[in-house]
Design an enzyme around this catalytic site. Structure first.
Site, short mmCIF file in Angstrom:
data_model
loop_
_atom_site.label_atom_id
_atom_site.label_comp_id
_atom_site.label_asym_id
_atom_site.label_seq_id
_atom_site.Cartn_x
_atom_site.Cartn_y
_atom_site.Cartn_z
N LYS A 19 1.90 1.94 -0.42
CA LYS A 19 3.35 1.76 -0.35
C LYS A 19 3.73 1.23 1.04
CE LYS A 19 5.53 5.60 1.71
NZ LYS A 19 6.54 6.57 1.80
N HIS A 27 0.74 8.98 -3.03
CA HIS A 27 -0.21 10.08 -2.78
C HIS A 27 0.30 11.42 -3.31
CE1 HIS A 27 2.19 10.53 0.96
NE2 HIS A 27 1.90 11.79 0.80
N GLU A 52 10.95 17.36 5.75
CA GLU A 52 10.02 17.10 6.85
C GLU A 52 10.60 17.67 8.14
OE1 GLU A 52 7.80 13.06 6.29
OE2 GLU A 52 9.93 12.69 6.08
N HIS A 100 8.06 8.94 -4.15
CA HIS A 100 7.59 10.32 -4.34
C HIS A 100 8.52 11.15 -5.24
CE1 HIS A 100 4.96 9.13 -1.22
NE2 HIS A 100 5.73 9.42 -0.21
N1 LIG Z 1 -0.02 5.65 8.20
C1 LIG Z 1 0.34 6.37 7.16
O1 LIG Z 1 0.32 7.63 7.17
C2 LIG Z 1 0.78 5.67 5.90
C3 LIG Z 1 1.22 6.48 4.81
C4 LIG Z 1 1.57 5.84 3.62
C5 LIG Z 1 1.50 4.48 3.52
N2 LIG Z 1 1.11 3.72 4.59
C6 LIG Z 1 1.04 2.27 4.44
O2 LIG Z 1 -0.29 1.83 4.69
C7 LIG Z 1 -0.28 0.56 5.30
C8 LIG Z 1 -0.98 0.64 6.66
O3 LIG Z 1 -0.30 1.55 7.48
P1 LIG Z 1 -0.87 2.02 8.90
O4 LIG Z 1 0.03 3.11 9.35
O5 LIG Z 1 -2.31 2.28 8.82
O6 LIG Z 1 -0.60 0.73 9.80
P2 LIG Z 1 -1.24 0.36 11.22
O7 LIG Z 1 -1.75 1.56 11.91
O8 LIG Z 1 -0.24 -0.50 11.89
O9 LIG Z 1 -2.52 -0.52 10.83
C9 LIG Z 1 -2.38 -1.79 10.29
C10 LIG Z 1 -3.73 -2.30 9.91
O10 LIG Z 1 -3.56 -3.61 9.34
C11 LIG Z 1 -4.35 -4.53 10.08
N3 LIG Z 1 -3.62 -5.80 10.19
C12 LIG Z 1 -2.38 -5.99 10.66
N4 LIG Z 1 -2.06 -7.30 10.60
C13 LIG Z 1 -3.12 -7.93 10.09
C14 LIG Z 1 -3.40 -9.29 9.79
N5 LIG Z 1 -2.52 -10.27 10.03
N6 LIG Z 1 -4.59 -9.58 9.26
C15 LIG Z 1 -5.49 -8.61 9.02
N7 LIG Z 1 -5.30 -7.32 9.27
C16 LIG Z 1 -4.12 -6.98 9.81
C17 LIG Z 1 -4.56 -3.91 11.43
O11 LIG Z 1 -5.75 -4.41 11.99
P3 LIG Z 1 -5.98 -4.53 13.58
O12 LIG Z 1 -5.07 -3.59 14.25
O13 LIG Z 1 -7.44 -4.20 13.72
O14 LIG Z 1 -5.70 -5.90 13.91
C18 LIG Z 1 -4.69 -2.44 11.08
O15 LIG Z 1 -5.99 -2.15 10.63
C19 LIG Z 1 1.20 0.16 5.40
O16 LIG Z 1 1.56 -0.54 4.24
C20 LIG Z 1 1.91 1.51 5.42
O17 LIG Z 1 3.23 1.41 4.97
C21 LIG Z 1 0.74 4.30 5.78
#
Ligand SMILES: NC(=O)c1ccc[n+]([C@@H]2O[C@H](COP(=O)([O-])OP(=O)(O)OC[C@H]3O[C@@H](n4cnc5c(N)ncnc54)[C@H](OP(=O)(O)O)[C@@H]3O)[C@@H](O)[C@H]2O)c1
Length: 484
Positions: free
Chosen positions: A144, A174, A212, A236
């Site tokens: 999401k 989730h 939260e 959710h």
């Molecule tokens: N974090 C959570 O708890 C959570 C919960 C629910 C849903 N989500 C969803 O999961 C997704 C990721 O969230 P996140 O919190 O993990 O984000 P994040 O910490 O900002 O990580 C983003 C990831 O995407 C990669 N990335 C960004 N731009 C890119 C590009 N142009 N090409 C290739 N790879 C790229 C980054 O790689 P590099 O940094 O290595 O470049 C990094 O691995 C989002 O859609 C978010 O809404 C996250």
């Protein structure tokens, strides 16, 4: 024998992968459920070799996992499955490299987990296809948020559908991976005692709360454009609502369960400008104290020009127009910086028609309370006689715990473990189908349009409370109250 699956995580260096996905995959090894997992290939934009990635992964796992879950022997097996490939989402050559690795003694099934910006999902799918990395046995998992309204959600779904069929597309929520959500199906459909009372003749109202303690925590600029309705209710809360309210499915197969959930979403009465003020509340946290610590208000944290019009709290009264639920309000609320962190479903049963007792049992109605977090429990709140020799019979509340406290705490698992395992096994039951997500967005879009049309105010609330006073008034107008 079941076929092996190679798992490729786009966003493999990100927060979600680090805190949730890699620990969940390690736990599958620990629980002896990893026999179908071949390689786990993490991708990110940075230049890094696999050895460096493995070392970082080890440090992160130790940081995010309980010490007593660590085992050098399990890590050694898990470590060998980890690989890293540099992939910039728009770079065709990077996909050729990835496809090269996948083709080297590759597993027959490929599972692509898109844990990166949703705006990249279409690009990633097209490049994978062009690089010849997608076949009839390939699947994709989408994190999401799937868009910020119906049109943007459709655009993402359409792009992904150019490459992956609906049967190969796994949309994560989730909440659906939580043990208690699945237990809800068991309790509802496994107990002949409950089945007859699960309807408007006996149920007075249903409440779903996702509270939260944390604020926007560095997600301020994303959150300022999103708000609680889009961030939490669209997925959710509506997913949980559809499971509580659905008809008995023909079977526990994915399509039968999702058909029934979909019917509930279609029966949600639109909230329009005519009733939006009576049926919804928007709130925004001010400074206050949470768990004894002073915290800033949202506007001080968000630093976004339109943040004044963003809700960090929403409460609403939903109506399901069908035979089973006509006349039963479903009160939903979610917010940040509330007094404590918990998620709960409350099924409140109707009052007795007449009281025989010295104290009024109507103050203590029967309730089924399904707690999703922090602990996962199901409790039936009933009444019996207060012990003693007093002449008048008095009632007292008694809680019947329907969760199995004999189960070993080591058996507990994170929702991501369940969902990753299901995606690896190709079981879509706990994933959202395209029509469900789009129908949910249609309902949410109507509320947002009504908010805009009526200039619906965002009421402030002190951090550390359960939202604005208007939330209490929402239920009080119906002569009801939130279960706290
Ligand atoms: N974090 C959570 O708890 C959570 C919960 C629910 C849903 N989500 C969803 O999961 C997704 C990721 O969230 P996140 O919190 O993990 O984000 P994040 O910490 O900002 O990580 C983003 C990831 O995407 C990669 N990335 C960004 N731009 C890119 C590009 N142009 N090409 C290739 N790879 C790229 C980054 O790689 P590099 O940094 O290595 O470049 C990094 O691995 C989002 O859609 C978010 O809404 C996250």
């Amino acid at each position: 024998m079941s076929q092996l699956v190679d798992l490729v995580i786009f966003g493999g260096t990100g927060d979600l992968s680090t805190r949730k996905l890699l620990p969940a995959l390690y736990q599958l090894h620990r629980h002896g459920l990893a026999d179908r997992i071949g390689r786990i290939i993490a991708t990110g934009r940075g230049e890094m070799d696999t050895e460096t990635f493995r070392t970082e992964a080890q440090g992160n796992l130790r940081r995010f996992m309980a010490d007593n879950h660590w085992s050098d022997a399990i890590w050694s097996r898990f470590r060998d499955s980890l690989h890293y490939v540099q992939v910039e989402a728009g770079d065709a050559q990077d996909y050729a490299d990835l496809a090269g690795l996948l083709n080297e003694n590759g597993a027959p099934i490929r599972l692509y987990y898109l844990a990166t910006l949703p705006s990249l999902y279409g690009t990633i799918c097209q490049h994978l296809d062009a690089a010849g990395a997608v076949n009839d046995h390939s699947r994709v998992v989408l994190e999401k948020p799937l868009g910020h309204d119906l049109d943007s959600c459709r655009a993402i779904n359409e792009d992904v559908a150019q490459v992956f069929s609906e049967e190969s597309t796994f949309r994560i929520d989730h909440y659906l991976g939580k043990e208690t959500v699945q237990n809800l199906l068991a309790v509802r459909f496994g107990n002949p005692l409950l089945h007859p009372v699960w309807k408007n003749t006996f149920v007075d109202n249903v409440q779903i709360t996702v509270a939260e303690e944390i604020g926007v925590e560095g997600r301020g600029s994303y959150y300022a454009k999103t708000g609680a309705l889009r961030d939490m209710v669209q997925n959710h809360l509506l997913q949980v609502l559809s499971i509580v309210a659905m008809e008995p499915p023909a079977s526990l197969d994915a399509s039968d369960i999702r058909d029934e959930k979909m019917k509930v979403l279609r029966c949600l009465q639109p909230i329009t400008a005519a009733n939006v003020k009576a049926c919804t509340v928007r709130g925004r946290y001010d400074a206050g104290a949470v768990a004894g610590q002073p915290v800033k208000g949202f506007l001080e944290e968000a630093e976004y020009k339109d943040a004044e019009n963003t809700e960090t709290f929403v409460a609403l009264k939903a109506t399901i127009n069908n035979w089973r639920w006509a006349g039963v309000p479903f009160y939903l609320r979610t917010g940040k910086r509330l007094s404590r962190r918990y998620s709960e479903i409350v099924i409140e049963f109707k009052k007795q028609p007449f009281s025989l007792f010295a104290n009024d049992p109507n103050e203590l109605t029967n309730k089924l309370v399904i707690r999703l977090q922090p602990d996962e429990t199901i409790t039936m709140h009933t009444l019996n006689k207060k012990p003693g020799l007093t002449r008048n019979l008095r009632l007292q509340p008694v809680e019947l715990h329907l969760t199995d406290d004999r189960s070993d705490k080591n058996d507990s698992y994170d929702a991501y473990e369940r969902l990753l395992l299901d995606a690896i096994n190709g079981d879509q039951t706990l994933f959202m189908r395209r029509d469900e997500v789009e129908t949910a967005w249609r309902w949410i879009d109507t509320i947002i349009e009504a908010w805009d049309e009526t200039a619906m105010p965002v009421k402030s609330y002190n951090s550390g409370t359960m939202g604005p006073n208007a939330s209490t008034a929402l239920t009080a107008r119906d002569d009801r109250s939130w279960y706290e």
